[in-house]
Design a protein around this motif. Structure first.
Motif, PDB file in Angstrom:
ATOM      1  N   GLY A  94       0.710  -1.159  -0.235  1.00 61.94           N
ATOM      2  CA  GLY A  94       0.119   0.008  -0.135  1.00 61.94           C
ATOM      3  C   GLY A  94       0.856   1.289  -0.001  1.00 61.94           C
ATOM      4  N   ILE A  95       0.260   2.397  -0.590  1.00 61.35           N
ATOM      5  CA  ILE A  95       1.061   3.699  -0.579  1.00 61.35           C
ATOM      6  C   ILE A  95      -0.098   4.559  -0.280  1.00 61.35           C
ATOM      7  N   VAL A  96       0.185   5.610   0.811  1.00 63.98           N
ATOM      8  CA  VAL A  96      -1.161   6.050   1.252  1.00 63.98           C
ATOM      9  C   VAL A  96      -0.612   7.703   1.163  1.00 63.98           C
ATOM     10  N   TYR A  97      -1.240   8.289  -0.016  1.00 59.18           N
ATOM     11  CA  TYR A  97      -0.838   9.644  -0.170  1.00 59.18           C
ATOM     12  C   TYR A  97      -1.607  10.612   0.442  1.00 59.18           C
ATOM     13  N   PHE A  98      -1.062  11.555   1.182  1.00 59.05           N
ATOM     14  CA  PHE A  98      -1.794  12.512   1.836  1.00 59.05           C
ATOM     15  C   PHE A  98      -2.130  13.918   1.323  1.00 59.05           C
ATOM     16  N   HIS A  99      -3.323  14.518   1.717  1.00 58.32           N
ATOM     17  CA  HIS A  99      -3.449  15.648   1.246  1.00 58.32           C
ATOM     18  C   HIS A  99      -4.160  16.467   2.196  1.00 58.32           C
ATOM     19  N   ARG A 100      -4.025  17.710   2.556  1.00 64.07           N
ATOM     20  CA  ARG A 100      -4.813  18.688   3.477  1.00 64.07           C
ATOM     21  C   ARG A 100      -6.241  19.306   2.725  1.00 64.07           C
ATOM     22  N   ILE A 101      -7.063  18.824   3.199  1.00 59.73           N
ATOM     23  CA  ILE A 101      -8.445  19.293   2.608  1.00 59.73           C
ATOM     24  C   ILE A 101      -8.516  21.017   2.927  1.00 59.73           C
ATOM     25  N   THR A 102      -7.721  21.315   3.825  1.00 55.52           N
ATOM     26  CA  THR A 102      -7.389  22.700   3.844  1.00 55.52           C
ATOM     27  C   THR A 102      -6.973  23.659   3.000  1.00 55.52           C
ATOM     28  N   ASP A 103      -6.210  22.846   1.946  1.00 54.82           N
ATOM     29  CA  ASP A 103      -5.555  23.863   0.984  1.00 54.82           C
ATOM     30  C   ASP A 103      -6.494  24.035   0.046  1.00 54.82           C
ATOM     31  N   ASN A 104      -6.946  25.416  -0.188  1.00 51.23           N
ATOM     32  CA  ASN A 104      -7.842  25.922  -1.017  1.00 51.23           C
ATOM     33  C   ASN A 104      -7.599  25.977  -2.538  1.00 51.23           C
ATOM     34  N   ARG A 105      -6.216  25.547  -2.763  1.00 47.29           N
ATOM     35  CA  ARG A 105      -5.960  25.424  -4.221  1.00 47.29           C
ATOM     36  C   ARG A 105      -4.734  24.432  -4.366  1.00 47.29           C
ATOM     37  N   VAL A 106      -4.717  23.716  -5.330  1.00 50.33           N
ATOM     38  CA  VAL A 106      -3.586  22.790  -5.583  1.00 50.33           C
ATOM     39  C   VAL A 106      -2.638  23.413  -6.552  1.00 50.33           C
ATOM     40  N   GLY A 107      -1.753  24.323  -5.874  1.00 47.10           N
ATOM     41  CA  GLY A 107      -0.803  25.100  -6.350  1.00 47.10           C
ATOM     42  C   GLY A 107       0.572  24.749  -5.775  1.00 47.10           C
ATOM     43  N   GLY A 108       1.548  25.453  -6.166  1.00 52.39           N
ATOM     44  CA  GLY A 108       2.753  25.462  -5.111  1.00 52.39           C
ATOM     45  C   GLY A 108       3.682  24.193  -4.883  1.00 52.39           C
ATOM     46  N   VAL A 109       3.499  23.876  -3.566  1.00 49.54           N
ATOM     47  CA  VAL A 109       3.884  23.033  -2.988  1.00 49.54           C
ATOM     48  C   VAL A 109       3.245  21.802  -3.136  1.00 49.54           C
ATOM     49  N   THR A 110       1.800  21.755  -2.716  1.00 50.57           N
ATOM     50  CA  THR A 110       0.994  21.022  -3.103  1.00 50.57           C
ATOM     51  C   THR A 110       1.011  20.065  -4.277  1.00 50.57           C
ATOM     52  N   ALA A 111       0.936  21.191  -5.293  1.00 47.06           N
ATOM     53  CA  ALA A 111       1.153  20.542  -6.634  1.00 47.06           C
ATOM     54  C   ALA A 111       2.392  19.987  -7.077  1.00 47.06           C
ATOM     55  N   ILE A 179      -8.603   2.742   7.060  1.00 43.28           N
ATOM     56  CA  ILE A 179      -7.667   3.031   5.940  1.00 43.28           C
ATOM     57  C   ILE A 179      -6.724   1.824   5.586  1.00 43.28           C
ATOM     58  N   VAL A 180      -6.090   1.620   6.502  1.00 45.22           N
ATOM     59  CA  VAL A 180      -5.174   0.506   6.124  1.00 45.22           C
ATOM     60  C   VAL A 180      -5.527  -0.953   6.000  1.00 45.22           C
ATOM     61  N   ARG A 181      -6.649  -1.198   6.756  1.00 47.57           N
ATOM     62  CA  ARG A 181      -7.041  -2.648   6.544  1.00 47.57           C
ATOM     63  C   ARG A 181      -7.250  -3.269   4.974  1.00 47.57           C
ATOM     64  N   PRO A 182      -8.095  -2.300   4.200  1.00 42.80           N
ATOM     65  CA  PRO A 182      -8.010  -3.136   2.841  1.00 42.80           C
ATOM     66  C   PRO A 182      -6.627  -3.365   2.164  1.00 42.80           C
ATOM     67  N   LEU A 183      -5.562  -2.475   2.682  1.00 45.57           N
ATOM     68  CA  LEU A 183      -4.336  -2.515   2.150  1.00 45.57           C
ATOM     69  C   LEU A 183      -3.467  -3.977   2.495  1.00 45.57           C
ATOM     70  N   LEU A 184      -3.876  -4.522   3.362  1.00 44.88           N
ATOM     71  CA  LEU A 184      -3.145  -5.654   4.134  1.00 44.88           C
ATOM     72  C   LEU A 184      -3.552  -6.951   3.006  1.00 44.88           C
ATOM     73  N   ALA A 185      -4.680  -6.737   2.382  1.00 42.74           N
ATOM     74  CA  ALA A 185      -4.974  -8.118   1.449  1.00 42.74           C
ATOM     75  C   ALA A 185      -4.279  -7.863   0.121  1.00 42.74           C
ATOM     76  N   ASN A 186      -3.686  -6.544  -0.338  1.00 41.97           N
ATOM     77  CA  ASN A 186      -3.154  -6.315  -1.491  1.00 41.97           C
ATOM     78  C   ASN A 186      -2.020  -7.033  -1.842  1.00 41.97           C
ATOM     79  N   GLU A 187      -1.623  -7.531  -3.041  1.00 43.54           N
ATOM     80  CA  GLU A 187      -0.506  -7.802  -3.464  1.00 43.54           C
ATOM     81  C   GLU A 187       0.574  -7.064  -3.738  1.00 43.54           C
ATOM     82  N   GLY A 188       1.788  -7.211  -3.115  1.00 41.02           N
ATOM     83  CA  GLY A 188       2.773  -6.036  -3.359  1.00 41.02           C
ATOM     84  C   GLY A 188       2.983  -5.829  -4.674  1.00 41.02           C
TER      85      GLY A 188
END
Ligand code: GTP
Ligand code: MG
Length: 292
Positions: A94-111, A179-188
């Motif tokens: 699994g790869i969990v990619y995080f994003h702050r929902i507080t960011d009001n635009r996807v620019g700069g560092v976030t992008a 969030i993590v439980r479904p990832l445990l069954a994933n094939e690598g």
């Protein structure tokens, strides 16, 4: 018989988006959570825990635009860990990619973080990716829902089509487990960066290396433009104003040199760094899962 591989989950995303907090919710006390404006996790941290009886290793990573580490160092660090794991046959469940929902635009560092993530991950691994939003508690729910829809319909659309999941994390252990439980069954799966490095591609020529090179090129262009504008302004300035502009020019020039230095560092060999990291990992006291 060799012990089965533990479940390997990488946690990625910009600085301060809640990566270490998420890991702490799964393995209390194991990850360092930041409380200041500066980045907190500047190294890669491996956190071992057991979830529903399944041994797991969570990889806590620094974000790009970390205040303590250059982007080149961050990419080199992540590449070193991923390369070692891949050589040992340990793929990412699994790869969990995080994003702050507080960011009001996807620019700069976030992008930039999203671009770096996409180039590092490639397409095949997208089925093991979970796109996770945080900070729902400090934002107007209607605005946040609108932003989530925008992410799904736009920035994350192709990833979702390729199998990535979108989830919300509310900061609780229950939510982290859900969030993590479904990832445990994933094939690598290997990410693109691991496949490229295994094929002998130098880091600077991998998709993520090329992406970072492009980010650094754009940054240098911006500094050069700014310096040019300052020089024009200086021609008309005098006294205190002139001294201020001279100071700004010096700063821009230092930042330009730093970006050039980062670009050079991207080209340098990693073999001694890799050997040093392997040595450090072998010295870890409780190596119950010899992934690294
Ligand atoms: N209000 C709120 N704060 C959060 C949430 N998730 C994390 N935080 C806070 O945000 C700050 C940064 O969290 P971290 O978990 O250190 O973020 P990180 O992504 O690991 O940051 P780096 O290590 O700097 O890359 C901390 O003060 C956390 O307590 C959330 O969902 N809501
Ligand atoms: Mg952190």
């Amino acid at each position: 018989m060799a012990a089965p591989h533990p479940c390997l989950i990488a946690v990625m995303g910009p600085t301060g988006c809640g990566k270490s907090s998420f890991i702490s919710a799964l393995a209390p006390g194991a990850a360092v959570v930041g409380h200041k404006l500066v980045s907190c996790t500047s190294e890669v941290h491996l956190v071992q825990t057991t979830i529903d009886g399944v041994p797991c290793v969570l990889i806590d990573t620094p974000g790009f635009d970390d205040t303590k580490n250059s982007d080149t160092n961050t990419l080199r660090l992540i590449a070193n860990y991923l390369e070692i794991a891949h050589k040992k046959g340990q793929l990412l469940n699994g790869i969990v990619y995080f994003h702050r929902i507080t960011d009001n635009r996807v620019g700069g560092v976030t992008a930039k973080n999203m671009r770096m993530f996409r180039s590092l991950c490639g397409d095949t691994a997208l089925k093991n990716v979970t796109l996770c939003t945080t900070m729902w508690d400090i934002v107007n729910p209607r605005d946040a829902e609108q932003r989530e829809t925008e992410l799904k319909d736009n920035f994350w659309k192709s990833m979702i089509t390729a199998g990535s999941n979108v989830v919300r994390h509310d900061g609780t252990t229950q939510s982290a487990l859900d969030i993590v439980r479904p990832l445990l069954a994933n094939e690598g799966v290997p990410v693109q960066l691991q496949e490229e490095l295994a094929d002998g591609v130098p880091l600077s020529d991998t998709a993520s290396g090329a992406q970072l090179n492009e980010e650094l090129r754009k940054l240098q262009e911006a500094h050069r433009k700014e310096m040019q504008a300052l020089r024009v302004e200086m021609e008309r300035a005098s006294g205190q104003k002139l001294r201020e502009l001279e100071g700004e020019l010096k700063q821009e020039s230092a930042m330009l040199r730093q970006a050039q230095e980062e670009q050079r560092k991207l080209l340098t060999e990693r073999s001694s760094e890799l050997e040093e990291l392997k040595r450090q990992l072998q010295q870890q006291p409780d190596r119950w899962c010899p992934i690294f």
